[in-house]
Scaffold this active site. Structure first.
Site, short mmCIF file in Angstrom:
data_model
loop_
_atom_site.label_atom_id
_atom_site.label_comp_id
_atom_site.label_asym_id
_atom_site.label_seq_id
_atom_site.Cartn_x
_atom_site.Cartn_y
_atom_site.Cartn_z
N ARG A 23 -4.24 -0.43 -9.67
CA ARG A 23 -2.88 -0.04 -9.35
C ARG A 23 -1.88 -0.43 -10.42
NH1 ARG A 23 -3.33 0.38 -3.35
NH2 ARG A 23 -1.31 0.81 -2.42
N ARG A 83 7.25 0.69 -1.52
CA ARG A 83 5.89 1.03 -1.97
C ARG A 83 5.90 2.24 -2.91
NH1 ARG A 83 2.63 2.21 2.81
NH2 ARG A 83 0.81 1.95 1.53
N ARG A 140 1.13 0.33 11.38
CA ARG A 140 0.99 -0.61 10.26
C ARG A 140 2.32 -1.28 10.00
NH1 ARG A 140 -2.38 1.86 5.26
NH2 ARG A 140 -0.69 0.81 4.19
N LYS A 149 -5.03 9.53 0.40
CA LYS A 149 -6.18 8.99 -0.35
C LYS A 149 -7.26 8.45 0.58
CE LYS A 149 -4.11 5.85 -2.84
NZ LYS A 149 -2.73 6.02 -2.34
N ARG A 184 2.80 8.05 10.23
CA ARG A 184 1.67 7.14 10.36
C ARG A 184 2.09 5.81 10.97
NH1 ARG A 184 -1.69 5.74 5.01
NH2 ARG A 184 -0.10 4.15 4.73
#
Ligand code: AMP
Length: 190
Positions: A88, A144, A133, A13, A127
């Site tokens: 969300r 998540r 992160r 996204k 990632r």
């Protein structure tokens, strides 16, 4: 255009939102990016958000909704915006509805990026090494995805019932996905 980009964590996204925002000339607004910037800057908002983001949980709606309200009051959103990662859950949908209704406005479309869960987890783990992160550990990634399925995925039906949903295949080459998104949005404008 006033757009929402919807899709599971890792569906790309953020990348696609930035590209679309450049092509459409509207700001891409990522609630996740705003939280991360505040955490990095050590602001009160960041301090509040951190325990949630690092655990892969949603930051409380009051906090998130107020933050989006402030952001959408900025003049660069006058000709439209692309929301990435908001709303969300159903409560955030209501808050956004109220916010837009107050200025006699509404969404033009909700674009759903569809993707295969197994590949998403692989992308997120990748990632984690590239971006470092702290919400990219394996447990948090799994959580998540669960939060997405229970809280956010139902918004697909909700926006579909309003006739706003446009589903785009988010798998495969990043440039191909951008082209598919662009084509879907052009079809809307036509
Ligand atoms: P993202 O970069 O969109 O994956 O967001 C990273 C994290 O920020 C999420 O896992 C949440 O902890 C928090 N976050 C981002 N957007 C929202 C939202 N709309 N509501 C609540 N928490 C959010």
């Amino acid at each position: 255009m006033r757009l929402v980009l919807l899709g599971p964590p890792g569906a790309g996204k953020g990348t696609q939102a930035k590209r679309l925002s450049e092509r459409l000339g509207i700001p891409a607004i990522s609630t996740g990016d705003i939280f991360r910037a505040n955490i990095k800057g050590g602001t009160p908002l960041g301090q509040l958000a951190q325990s949630y983001t690092s655990a892969g949980r949603l930051v409380p709606d009051e906090v998130t909704n107020d933050m989006v309200k402030d952001r959408l009051a900025q003049p660069d959103t006058e000709n439209g915006f692309l929301l990435d990662g908001y709303p969300r859950n159903a409560g955030q949908v209501e808050a956004l509805d109220a916010l837009l209704a107050a200025v006699d406005s509404g969404l033009d479309a909700v674009v759903q990026l569809t993707a295969d869960t197994d590949e998403l987890v692989a992308r997120l783990l990748n990632r984690a090494t590239v971006e470092g992160r702290e919400d990219d550990s394996e447990d948090v990634i799994r959580h998540r995805q669960e939060v997405y399925l229970s809280e956010t995925a139902p918004l697909v039906d909700l926006y579909s019932a309003r006739g706003l949903l446009v589903a785009v295949d988010g798998m495969g080459d990043i440039d191909d996905v951008t082209e598919r998104l662009q084509a879907a949005l052009s079809a809307l404008e036509a």
